[in-house]
Structure formats: structure tokens, C-alpha cells
Design an enzyme around this catalytic site. Sequence first.
Site, PDB file in Angstrom:
ATOM      1  N   ARG A 291       6.641  15.443  12.081  1.00 33.63           N
ATOM      2  CA  ARG A 291       7.638  15.716  11.292  1.00 33.63           C
ATOM      3  C   ARG A 291       8.298  16.862  11.226  1.00 33.63           C
ATOM      4  O   ARG A 291       9.644  16.982  11.089  1.00 33.63           O
ATOM      5  CB  ARG A 291       7.316  15.555   9.769  1.00 33.63           C
ATOM      6  CG  ARG A 291       6.946  13.972   9.448  1.00 33.63           C
ATOM      7  CD  ARG A 291       6.577  13.672   8.102  1.00 33.63           C
ATOM      8  NE  ARG A 291       6.767  12.295   7.648  1.00 33.63           N
ATOM      9  CZ  ARG A 291       6.088  11.576   6.523  1.00 33.63           C
ATOM     10  NH1 ARG A 291       5.621  12.299   5.678  1.00 33.63           N
ATOM     11  NH2 ARG A 291       6.219  10.525   6.463  1.00 33.63           N
TER      12      ARG A 291
ATOM     13  N   LYS B 181       1.233  -7.182   1.792  1.00 31.48           N
ATOM     14  CA  LYS B 181       1.617  -7.863   0.751  1.00 31.48           C
ATOM     15  C   LYS B 181       3.290  -8.095   0.911  1.00 31.48           C
ATOM     16  O   LYS B 181       3.879  -7.458   1.316  1.00 31.48           O
ATOM     17  CB  LYS B 181       1.410  -6.858  -0.457  1.00 31.48           C
ATOM     18  CG  LYS B 181       0.352  -6.383  -0.662  1.00 31.48           C
ATOM     19  CD  LYS B 181      -0.053  -5.771  -2.025  1.00 31.48           C
ATOM     20  CE  LYS B 181       1.016  -4.362  -2.242  1.00 31.48           C
ATOM     21  NZ  LYS B 181       0.883  -3.513  -3.215  1.00 31.48           N
TER      22      LYS B 181
ATOM     23  N   GLY C 235       4.796   3.392   8.023  1.00 39.03           N
ATOM     24  CA  GLY C 235       3.582   4.251   8.600  1.00 39.03           C
ATOM     25  C   GLY C 235       2.559   3.561   9.531  1.00 39.03           C
ATOM     26  O   GLY C 235       2.428   3.848  10.295  1.00 39.03           O
TER      27      GLY C 235
ATOM     28  N   GLY D  20       9.569   3.917   2.827  1.00 35.40           N
ATOM     29  CA  GLY D  20      10.159   3.212   1.768  1.00 35.40           C
ATOM     30  C   GLY D  20      11.850   3.338   1.780  1.00 35.40           C
ATOM     31  O   GLY D  20      12.463   2.475   1.504  1.00 35.40           O
TER      32      GLY D  20
HETATM   33  P1  ADP Z   1       3.825  -0.231   7.156  1.00 37.61           P
HETATM   34  O1  ADP Z   1       3.089   1.040   6.798  1.00 37.61           O
HETATM   35  O2  ADP Z   1       4.203  -0.237   8.603  1.00 37.61           O
HETATM   36  O3  ADP Z   1       5.377  -0.299   6.254  1.00 37.61           O
HETATM   37  P2  ADP Z   1       2.734  -2.014   5.298  1.00 37.61           P
HETATM   38  O4  ADP Z   1       2.282  -0.798   4.411  1.00 37.61           O
HETATM   39  O5  ADP Z   1       3.251  -3.171   4.748  1.00 37.61           O
HETATM   40  O6  ADP Z   1       2.939  -1.489   6.923  1.00 37.61           O
HETATM   41  O7  ADP Z   1       1.121  -2.816   5.885  1.00 37.61           O
HETATM   42  C1  ADP Z   1       0.250  -2.178   6.402  1.00 37.61           C
HETATM   43  C2  ADP Z   1      -1.344  -2.906   6.231  1.00 37.61           C
HETATM   44  O8  ADP Z   1      -1.308  -4.075   6.271  1.00 37.61           O
HETATM   45  C3  ADP Z   1      -2.060  -2.256   7.278  1.00 37.61           C
HETATM   46  O9  ADP Z   1      -3.166  -1.466   6.821  1.00 37.61           O
HETATM   47  C4  ADP Z   1      -2.906  -3.624   7.855  1.00 37.61           C
HETATM   48  O10 ADP Z   1      -4.394  -3.560   7.791  1.00 37.61           O
HETATM   49  C5  ADP Z   1      -2.598  -4.568   6.632  1.00 37.61           C
HETATM   50  N1  ADP Z   1      -2.836  -5.966   7.084  1.00 37.61           N
HETATM   51  C6  ADP Z   1      -2.070  -6.620   8.125  1.00 37.61           C
HETATM   52  N2  ADP Z   1      -2.405  -7.964   8.065  1.00 37.61           N
HETATM   53  C7  ADP Z   1      -3.394  -8.207   7.166  1.00 37.61           C
HETATM   54  C8  ADP Z   1      -3.932  -9.203   6.939  1.00 37.61           C
HETATM   55  N3  ADP Z   1      -4.055 -10.275   7.469  1.00 37.61           N
HETATM   56  N4  ADP Z   1      -4.954  -9.051   5.808  1.00 37.61           N
HETATM   57  C9  ADP Z   1      -5.014  -8.026   5.169  1.00 37.61           C
HETATM   58  N5  ADP Z   1      -4.450  -6.901   5.466  1.00 37.61           N
HETATM   59  C10 ADP Z   1      -3.610  -7.024   6.564  1.00 37.61           C
HETATM   60 MG    MG Z   2       2.252   1.364   4.789  1.00 36.80          MG
END
Ligand code: ADP
Ligand code: MG
Length: 402
Positions: free
Chosen positions: A40, A202, A355, A378
Amino acid sequence: MAETLARLSIGDLDLEEKHLFVRVDFNVPLKQGRVIDDTRIRAVLPTIELAVERKACIVLASHLGRPEGERRQEFSLRPVADTLSTLLNQEVAFVEDCIGSEVKERVKTLQPGRILLLENLRFHKGETQNDPDFSRQLGGWAEEYVNDAFGTAHRAHASVVGIPQILGRGAAGLLMKKELEYLSRVLLHPRHPVVAILGGAKVSDKIEVIRNLLSFADTILVGGGMTFTFFKAQGKTIGSSIVEVEKVEVARELIRSAESRGVTLKFPVDNLVAQECQPGVKTHVVNAGSIEKNWMGLDIGPCTIEEFQEEISRARTIIWNGPLGVFEIDDFARGTVEIARAVAQSRALSVVGGGASVSALVKAGVQDQISHISSGGGALLQFLAGQTLPGVEILTKRETKE
Ligand code: ADP
Ligand code: MG
């Protein structure tokens, strides 16, 4: 949704001998008083270097962590001043507060081309509360304001909106400018087909994103943990996969809405399942929606990978947020890694953010083959959801074509 994202930028400003307030994102991980990932910091070097070149008196401000309005030494930005000095090969002065008489004096005596880093903005409650009095103390002295912290642009905080409000204008830093250029290409003037890839744990984080994507995407590929809330809505058997029961109704509504708008909402046709989310456990592939009791879906399966690759290869614009499986564990990383490779190989304009998603790109070794990796999590989601960002809205609009 903003009709235009063109904003005044630091390059447009006459900065010579001007007192310049720059909001940056130095929210970096620290360990024993040292910066352990300087990504960063490196991201805002071009903005700082330009300000040095133009002989501004440069004052940098950032938050770090969540000290909740209290001075807590473990969240001090002092280590960042050292890292920054090394990266710039120039001394970066540090002051142990962001407001007060000492800060005032140090700002006043700052020489053109020199840099002063203020202490963590969130040591004061006024920052997150956007307290007008705090904003005046923090940046009342500023002759120009630049925001290069896209990652906090969704927060209406004092350093994000309070200061440009007082000053009556504000410009984007070079990193912010790049974010806005790509987001406008992807969201306001995308080339079709637009393929969005959404994963992550989620669905509740991304409902508004999906709703907004339905208004301009051609195809949405759904993977990751959020799949199972949709599967539940379709009456499929999901075993012990992660699910948000209270979102099943919304999931059903999104499926219907996609149908009526003619958007393809594509779900996995198979999943890799295990009984525990642990490395080295027994796994196998099952058809989507027939996951046995006590088993959970932890990745997309090989047929899904192929189908998704096919869609990705046809895309001209790709938006990706959220891994397609629990990629942190190698046994469940294949889907995410293969999709990362497919995005990297595609000729589409690709924007990836979040992230976990960015770590997944690094894991797949393809981070250099993506058109734009967003510095916002976010903030990016809020943008993708079609909402404006207070920190972008407040910057001075530019009357040119985007
Ligand atoms: P980002 O940080 O890229 O925005 P999110 O925070 O929405 O992504 O989600 C990331 C998390 O989702 C990861 O830690 C990953 O392990 C989890 N994840 C992905 N697929 C599954 C699954 N099938 N069951 C449980 N957790 C999952
Ligand atoms: Mg995340």
C-alpha cells in the site's frame, strides 16, 4: 450510480510552495514495530513523487487499524515513516499527532519538496465522526487537498470529506485516478459481454452487488460459499455447506430477477466436497445439489471450471470479487486458481478486487496479467452495488469527457 467519475487530479494542480494535505492509505500490517507488507505504501509513491517534483509542502495522513479514537502505540504510523523514507530515498519527518500546536508549527515550517507524516488519524474520535471542528484543526491550513486512498473513499470521515468540504475543492491522487478510470470503463461504459465472477463466503455481503450487476452484466458466475444459499433456494441438497438461511428468500428473488432481465446467473454444476475444512482430508466431486449429510462444498468441481472458463474466454469485460472455494487451503484452491488463470489469459478488460481475491491472484501467480487490481475491498463493493462513494463525490468534478 455516478454519471461521471472524472475528477480534478493532482496533475492539474499548481503545487509550488503550497501546503498540500494528502489522504493516503497506509493501513499496513505491522509486526514488532515494522512494516511487513509495503504494497500500500508503494502504491502511492507516484503521487508523493509528483508532489515532491512540483515542490509542494507535503503533509501525509492515514489511519491504521482500529484504535477507536484512542492513542494506542501499536497502531502508530511511525514505522511507516521509516519505510517511506527508504522507498523514496528522502527523509520523511514524523509528528506524534495529527492536530495540535506542534503539528501546526511543523506544517508551517515545512519546506517545499519536503514530507511530513502525521500520526494515525483514528487516534481521535473526530476522524470517523467527521467532526467539523476536528476537520478544521486537521486540515484548516491546507491550500490544496488530494485523496489517494480509494480503500477508504466509502467512509464519510473528516480526512475524506471534512477537509475538502472546508477547502471547497479536492483532487484525486494518481492511484485514485487510476481506480476511477477503470471503474468507469467497467461500470459506466463496459464492452459486452460483461461477465461478473462472484464468490466468497457469504451472499449477505454481495446482495446489492448482484442486484446492481443484473442491470448491466450479461453473465454472473456464482461460486464460493454463497452458492449454497442459492442452492437452498432452489431446493437442492447442500449437506453441511455454509449457508445463510435468512437470505434464502432474497436469493430466490435474485434468481427470478435475473430470469426476467435475461441475465444468465450461472451456478456450479459440480462441487468438491469434504467432511472437514482441513488440509489433507478425504475429498470427492459430486453433482451440484446432491451433497450428502455431513459433507460440505469447499470448491467448484472440474465441470464447473470448464463451463466458467468458457464464459470467461468470451467476455470483453470481467469483474471478479470473491474466491470460488476455500483457496487458502491447497486442497480446495484448484477452482479459484484455474479461474484466476482464465481471467489472466482472457483478452477482456479485467478488474479484480477484495482482500482474498487479490491473494488468490498472487497464489495463482497471475497478478501481472490483470488489467486492474483494485486497492479497495469495501469501497469497490459499494461501487459495484451502484452506490456513490462520499470520498469520490466530494472531489471536484471535471468538465471533460471521461
Ligand atoms: P474478498 O476478500 O476477496 O472480498 P470474501 O471476503 O467475500 O472475498 O470471501 C473470502 C472467503 O470466502 C475466503 O476466506 C474463503 O475461504 C471463503 N470461501 C470461499 N468458498 C467457500 C466455501 N465453499 N465455504 C466456505 N468458505 C468459502
Ligand atoms: Mg474479505
